[in-house]
Design an enzyme around this catalytic site. Structure first.
Site, PDB file in Angstrom:
ATOM      1  N   GLU A 184       0.737  -1.082  -0.088  1.00 15.12           N
ATOM      2  CA  GLU A 184      -0.003  -0.268  -0.707  1.00 15.12           C
ATOM      3  C   GLU A 184       0.871   1.398  -0.181  1.00 15.12           C
ATOM      4  O   GLU A 184       0.742   2.165   1.452  1.00 15.12           O
ATOM      5  CB  GLU A 184      -0.837   0.197   1.072  1.00 15.12           C
ATOM      6  CG  GLU A 184      -0.771   0.129   2.465  1.00 15.12           C
ATOM      7  CD  GLU A 184      -1.934   0.320   3.813  1.00 15.12           C
ATOM      8  OE1 GLU A 184      -3.159  -0.087   3.081  1.00 15.12           O
ATOM      9  OE2 GLU A 184      -2.005  -0.091   4.800  1.00 15.12           O
ATOM     10  N   TYR A 322     -10.504  -0.422   1.944  1.00 17.25           N
ATOM     11  CA  TYR A 322     -11.090  -1.191   3.140  1.00 17.25           C
ATOM     12  C   TYR A 322     -12.730   0.118   3.159  1.00 17.25           C
ATOM     13  O   TYR A 322     -13.634  -0.301   4.067  1.00 17.25           O
ATOM     14  CB  TYR A 322     -10.517  -0.810   5.163  1.00 17.25           C
ATOM     15  CG  TYR A 322      -9.602  -1.831   4.978  1.00 17.25           C
ATOM     16  CD1 TYR A 322     -10.232  -2.715   5.734  1.00 17.25           C
ATOM     17  CD2 TYR A 322      -8.399  -1.073   4.798  1.00 17.25           C
ATOM     18  CE1 TYR A 322      -9.098  -3.885   5.402  1.00 17.25           C
ATOM     19  CE2 TYR A 322      -7.059  -2.340   4.390  1.00 17.25           C
ATOM     20  CZ  TYR A 322      -7.764  -3.455   5.789  1.00 17.25           C
ATOM     21  OH  TYR A 322      -6.808  -5.106   5.702  1.00 17.25           O
ATOM     22  N   GLU A 387      -5.635  -6.896   0.534  1.00 16.65           N
ATOM     23  CA  GLU A 387      -6.179  -7.434   2.014  1.00 16.65           C
ATOM     24  C   GLU A 387      -8.209  -6.244   1.537  1.00 16.65           C
ATOM     25  O   GLU A 387      -8.628  -5.272   1.137  1.00 16.65           O
ATOM     26  CB  GLU A 387      -6.077  -5.517   2.837  1.00 16.65           C
ATOM     27  CG  GLU A 387      -4.340  -6.228   3.579  1.00 16.65           C
ATOM     28  CD  GLU A 387      -3.566  -5.394   3.957  1.00 16.65           C
ATOM     29  OE1 GLU A 387      -3.996  -4.133   4.715  1.00 16.65           O
ATOM     30  OE2 GLU A 387      -2.312  -5.185   3.609  1.00 16.65           O
TER      31      GLU A 387
END
Ligand SMILES: *[C@@H]1O[C@H](CO)[C@@H](O)[C@H](O)[C@H]1NC(C)=O
Ligand SMILES: *[C@@H]1O[C@H](CO)[C@@H](O)[C@H](O)[C@H]1NC(C)=O
Ligand SMILES: *[C@@H]1O[C@H](CO)[C@@H](O)[C@H](O)[C@H]1NC(C)=O
Ligand SMILES: *[C@@H]1O[C@H](CO)[C@@H](O)[C@H](O)[C@H]1NC(C)=O
Ligand SMILES: *[C@@H]1O[C@H](CO)[C@@H](O)[C@H](O)[C@H]1NC(C)=O
Ligand SMILES: *[C@@H]1O[C@H](CO)[C@@H](O)[C@H](O)[C@H]1NC(C)=O
Length: 499
Positions: A184, A322, A387
């Site tokens: 990231e 997310y 993720e």
């Protein structure tokens, strides 16, 4: 948030909750379902067997924060954990290698004990049929390189990173087919070099750093280091080993709705700074025009040769997703004197849910939107979602009955399926995290694990949560989701005896 957006978001949320049921057989053959951990967050043993400190060790100890000194003790318990992964039914595990465990000084001699640990761990996974997805850099470069020349702010990192990658390809490449160079990248930069509240903790008001210039230099060096490692792999290893090399970034979902011209401009800036900063060079060989215009001379320039090297250097893109922005508005009040990343971006963002409280809203439309946007704007690259997951406060009751996590994952996997059905070349999905571990932002206060870990227990006992049972049943093809709230209650009572 204006009314229009509120209504549309509410509609999107309610639509997400009653998504169609699916099973893993609805995904294309070969689609990989896994889960993820990282070296500093899971291994512990931070000063054992020759490992030297990384910037992450230094950062947490100098500030007296929670730390990963022992955390899950994965360094000693890796066999037990691989068994849990196998029992759960994971196709693949994403983990990272600690650079300062393998090459303690950052460059030079390889640490034989570090080398042996990763060989053992990889062997354990492969011999049980679990595919390793290895990340080379997960926020934890050797402190020695930070001390010597300022780490990623200096171009010397490109050479040292490439030499480290060379050791990994050479030593582990016969068994590892999936390499992610950088974890990231954009969030690492924003945390570590704009705000300074994550390692290595540099910013204009920190002990050292410059939020005006360093974020752009670091991004440039990360992209060049990735491209250099990728070129090395293609020249020296790819024919023999047949693997692929990718780069990962943090993809904030965004609503494409704009109620005014100014909002439209703000959204375009947001996309340029959050997606184009990394995906522009990787796909087209240069930063977005918008960024060049706003950042001016503080934005490094790719030479013709560098541009050609970076363009097309990523065999796949690792997406870390997310959160979703529900409102993106111009924020002219940011003076930008001196300018920094925030004033360059110049927008105010409202996220779905409570971001401060790590209470991420269930917004599967955002996952679908990210994958759709990358398909349409960046040439539909192969994608691994490296993720996705839901944090919950450490709490015994929630530890076991983590229904909100099940609902979250259920909705997001459904969103991935929708995107795949509409042509996205997404090839894998990894739940963050396989077990509770030391978290970058919240230490041990919030956790994302499918398994809980008793951090007061010297043996660090692991126990499955409802989400572990749910994911396992999904992976083994026995359940269809969406379960809906009734199904989850049933699953809970079906499993209550085994928890
Ligand atoms: C950051 O770098 C710029 C350009 O070199 C310089 O003008 C500015 O003073 C520096 N800021 C700090 C806080 O060092
Ligand atoms: C987010 O959560 C924090 C901590 O619980 C609370 O103080 C804050 O008011 C919440 N913010 C919103 C927008 O709900
Ligand atoms: C599906 O893909 C097509 C072609 O790229 C696109 O026009 C359409 O908006 C996509 N649908 C959704 C729901 O994203
Ligand atoms: C965690 O371990 C400690 C020490 O062994 C023990 O006293 C405690 O009951 C355990 N907690 C749970 C929730 O099992
Ligand atoms: C799933 O089904 C298989 C075959 O029917 C069975 O062996 C296995 O125990 C089931 N797994 C779960 C988690 O129910
Ligand atoms: C719970 O168990 C019942 C009876 O074995 C079964 O019919 C049902 O499908 C199970 N529910 C879930 C969500 O696994």
């Amino acid at each position: 948030m204006d009314l229009m957006v509120t209504i549309l978001v509410a509609l999107a949320l309610s639509a997400g909750r009653c998504s169609d049921a699916y099973t893993r057989n609805d995904f294309p053959t070969g689609f990989a379902f896994g889960s993820a951990i990282s070296a500093y967050q899971w291994e512990g043993a931070v000063d054992q067997d020759g490992k030297k400190p990384s910037v992450w060790d230094t950062f947490v100890h100098s500030r007296n924060l929670d730390n990963g000194d022992i955390t899950c003790d994965g360094y000693h318990k890796y066999k037990e954990d691989v068994q849990l992964m196998v029992d759960t039914g994971l196709d693949a595990l994403r983990f990272s290698i600690s650079w300062s465990r393998l090459i303690p000084n950052g460059r030079g001699p390889v640490n034989p004990e570090g080398l042996q640990f990763y060989k053992n761990f990889i062997q354990e996974l492969v011999s049980h049929g679990t595919e390793p997805h290895v990340t080379l850099y997960h926020d934890d470069h050797p402190q020695d390189l930070e001390d010597e020349y300022g780490g990623w702010t200096d171009r010397r990192m490109i050479q040292d990173f490439t030499a480290y990658a060379d050791v990994c390809f050479r030593e582990f490449g016969s068994q590892v087919k999936f390499w992610t160079t950088i974890n990231e990248a954009n969030i690492f930069i924003i945390g570590g070099y704009v705000g300074g509240d994550t390692p290595p903790g540099r910013c204009s008001t920190c002990l050292t750093g410059n939020s005006s210039t360093e974020p752009y230099m670091v991004a440039h060096n990360l992209l060049l280091a990735h491209a250099s490692a990728s070129r090395l792999y293609r020249q020296k290893y790819k024919d023999l080993q047949g693997g692929s090399v990718g780069f990962s970034f943090f993809a904030v979902g965004f609503t494409p709705l704009a109620s005014s011209k100014d909002d439209q401009v703000a959204i375009e800036r947001f996309k340029a700074f959050f997606f184009g900063w990394m995906l522009g060079p990787l796909t087209y060989g240069d930063y977005p025009e918008e960024m060049k215009r706003i950042v001016g001379t503080r934005l490094p320039v790719f030479s013709k040769e560098e541009s050609e090297q970076v363009k097309g250097s990523s065999d796949f893109i690792g997406v870390i997703h997310y959160i979703a922005a529900t409102s993106i508005k111009p924020q002219p009040s940011l003076s930008g004197d001196p300018p920094d990343f925030s004033s360059d971006l110049g927008v105010s963002v409202i996220y779905a849910g409570n971001f401060t409280d790590l209470d991420y809203a269930v917004a599967p439309w955002a996952m679908e939107g990210v994958l759709e946007y990358m398909k349409q704007t960046y040439g539909n690259p192969p994608i691994y979602i490296l993720e996705n997951g839901k944090p919950l406060k450490q709490d015994l009751e929630l530890q076991q009955n983590d229904t909100p996590r099940v609902e979250f994952l259920d909705a997001y996997i459904g969103a991935v399926l929708k995107a795949v059905r509409n042509g996205s070349d997404t090839r894998g999905f990894f739940v963050w995290s396989f077990m509770d571990l030391y978290e970058l932002l919240s230490g041990y206060e919030y956790s994302f694990g499918l398994y809980s870990v008793n951090f007061s227990d010297p043996h660090r006992k692991r126990s499955p949560k409802l989400s572990a049972h749910w994911y396992s049943a999904f992976l083994k093809g026995n359940t269809t989701t969406s379960l809906g709230s009734q199904g989850i209650t049933q699953l809970q009572s079906n499993l209550s005896s085994s928890i």
